[in-house]
Write an enzyme that holds these catalytic residues in place. Sequence first.
Site: not given
Ligand code: ASP
Length: 306
Positions: A204-205, A175, A226
């Site tokens: 959805v994150g 990310t 992230t």
């Molecule tokens: N935080 C992001 C998610 O969970 C993934 C990431 O940070 O790499 O969608």
Amino acid sequence: MDDNVWLDRREVPVIVVHGGAWVKPGIVTEPVLEGLQRAAEAGFAVLDRGGMALDAVEAAVVVLEEDPHFNAGRGSTLTSDGTVEMDASMMDGRTLDAGAVASVAGVRNPIRLARRVLHDSDHLLLAGEGAQRFARGHGVEMAPVDWHVTPEQRARFEELKQEAGARPDRRKLGTVGAVAADVHGHVAAATSTGGTAFKRPGRVGDSPLIGAGTYADDTSGAASATGHGESIIKVVLTKTACDLMGSGKSPLEASKEAVSLLGSRARGEGGIILVSPDGRAGWAMNTPRMSRALFRRGMPGPIARV
Ligand code: ASP
């Protein structure tokens, strides 16, 4: 010079970018470091000519979305259906205005769409087909749906598909995000992701959620997160970190405290980048690595770390 000396300086303008927690030991990191440097330079160029923090974080994130080494825009991970669903958000510390998109496909740069949502819609977060329709209606650049799919991510998807009972792969993420403080004393933050590899379609994150993946307020600071989204949401990580800065902690202290809370309360792994309006910066992670870069006035060029 020790990174903390550069981080802890009260001087604007400054930009910090990240290319995700979880960079695995052993993988080739040069292209990741180069990508982050280019992103920091693009954002800093905006700030250096007196531009706004919001424009700087957008410019930096666009560079990373275009770079296939990161899990955002081109290079996004695939869902368990083999499709791309991207999330992005940005926030303006001057006004608390924010724009976000979730589960979008075929939009070349999701962060540019988030910017249009911020300015041109009566809403804050648009998702899926409605967001894509809004993009087409507002002249946001589209791309063929498979433009975002790189051979590396396709191969990874095929690998995960072979594993019986494969679950979302939390360990290989990239990310991207950026935070900046401009010469006018304003801050902004932006985050963009393809989400976790092999996620369930519709998942959805944290990245498009204001307060979780992205936050910016001129009275405290700006943050981009992230890591494991489901955990980051539980502790409202970026808002928590900004509140810590608002209560007097330096960005370095606030980043460490927020990430420690992520681990202790949500058993989550991840990282965060921060800036305060006076130009101090901070970063912390509880994963083995997080790729990141910093560029501020007085430096000959950005420093990038992984
Ligand atoms: N935080 C992001 C998610 O969970 C993934 C990431 O940070 O790499 O969608």
